[in-house]
Write a protein that holds these residues in place. Structure first.
Motif, PDB file in Angstrom:
ATOM      1  N   ARG A 193       0.815  -1.210   0.000  1.00  0.00           N
ATOM      2  CA  ARG A 193       0.000   0.000   0.000  1.00  0.00           C
ATOM      3  C   ARG A 193       0.849   1.260   0.000  1.00  0.00           C
ATOM      4  N   ARG A 194       2.115   1.142   0.413  1.00  0.00           N
ATOM      5  CA  ARG A 194       2.991   2.300   0.356  1.00  0.00           C
ATOM      6  C   ARG A 194       3.180   2.772  -1.075  1.00  0.00           C
ATOM      7  N   ALA A 195       3.108   1.838  -2.008  1.00  0.00           N
ATOM      8  CA  ALA A 195       3.273   2.185  -3.416  1.00  0.00           C
ATOM      9  C   ALA A 195       2.158   3.108  -3.884  1.00  0.00           C
ATOM     10  N   TRP A 196       0.987   2.997  -3.270  1.00  0.00           N
ATOM     11  CA  TRP A 196      -0.125   3.829  -3.696  1.00  0.00           C
ATOM     12  C   TRP A 196       0.146   5.301  -3.441  1.00  0.00           C
ATOM     13  N   ALA A 239       6.782   7.274 -10.940  1.00  0.00           N
ATOM     14  CA  ALA A 239       6.025   6.095 -11.351  1.00  0.00           C
ATOM     15  C   ALA A 239       6.890   4.840 -11.267  1.00  0.00           C
ATOM     16  N   VAL A 240       8.146   4.950 -11.712  1.00  0.00           N
ATOM     17  CA  VAL A 240       9.072   3.819 -11.618  1.00  0.00           C
ATOM     18  C   VAL A 240       9.326   3.468 -10.148  1.00  0.00           C
ATOM     19  N   THR A 292       6.832  -3.923  -5.977  1.00  0.00           N
ATOM     20  CA  THR A 292       7.351  -5.240  -6.345  1.00  0.00           C
ATOM     21  C   THR A 292       8.545  -5.706  -5.525  1.00  0.00           C
ATOM     22  N   ARG A 293       9.325  -4.755  -4.986  1.00  0.00           N
ATOM     23  CA  ARG A 293      10.559  -5.175  -4.344  1.00  0.00           C
ATOM     24  C   ARG A 293      10.795  -4.592  -2.965  1.00  0.00           C
TER      25      ARG A 293
END
Length: 218
Positions: free
Chosen positions: A83-86, A199-200, A207-208
């Protein structure tokens, strides 16, 4: 911050560099306001109210509001693990929107609000006990940590604690230099680069980046 893993530190350095990059572009385009350094904007609000009137203080004031809104949104949609990616993705989207507005409405304040919102959201990457534990987009907290680490070095309590806050500050400052240079390409193009990097980074977090294992302390 000393509890953040090397991978987490690398991510923090990248995001801090982007923050400095974006802040430099915002500073140039607004004629002296910030999209990540809200202490400076808060001081400017007070000065403008007295010297120029309430209307002149609206832009720095609304930038502060947008930044706080970004923090709130990042805390709501973010969290631990993937969720941190959000939160990072939300920042990328806001910067991309600002890049588009720089082309179609270059004089409108909305594009600066988007940048401040994005920078606020980035600060929710490391949350613990209801507060941001790593200062991603502003230097003051990082410099406080650096000063405390220098004190620890002088008193013999830690010989290496100064390294990470110094790296984080250096990344922010270096990003500002690159942002000022990229601004020559035009605000839209320069901000699009920042949006792509974010975005990257969001994909990398999803993913990682081992969010559940990351801990940090200011």
């Amino acid at each position: 911050m000393r509890d953040v893993t090397r991978r987490g530190l690398a991510l923090s350095l990248i995001l801090s560099g982007v923050a400095g990059y974006v802040d430099a572009i915002g500073f140039i385009d607004t004629g002296g306001f910030f999209v990540s350094f809200m202490s400076g904007n808060s001081t400017q609000v007070g000065v403008d109210v007295l010297e120029r009137g309430l209307v002149s203080s609206l832009l720095p004031l609304t930038l502060v509001v947008a930044f706080v809104a970004g923090v709130a949104a990042g805390a709501i949609i973010g969290g631990n693990g993937i969720r941190r990616a959000w939160a990072v993705a939300a920042s990328a989207s806001a910067v991309a929107l600002s890049a588009g507005l720089a082309v179609v409405a270059p004089t409108g304040p909305a594009r600066f609000w988007m940048l401040a919102f994005a920078m606020g959201a980035l600060n929710t990457l490391y949350l613990a006990d209801g507060r941001a534990r790593v200062a991603i987009t502003y230097a003051t907290g990082t410099l406080v940590s650096l000063g405390l680490a220098i004190a620890a070095l002088v008193t013999g309590r830690s010989g290496s604690a100064w390294q990470r806050p110094l790296l984080l500050w250096g990344s922010l400052a270096s990003g500002a230099v690159v942002g000022a240079a990229a601004h020559r390409l035009g605000s839209g193009a320069a901000l699009l680069i920042a949006a792509i990097v974010l975005a990257v980074a969001a994909v990398g977090v999803a993913t990682r980046f081992p969010g559940r294992r990351e801990r940090s302390s200011g």
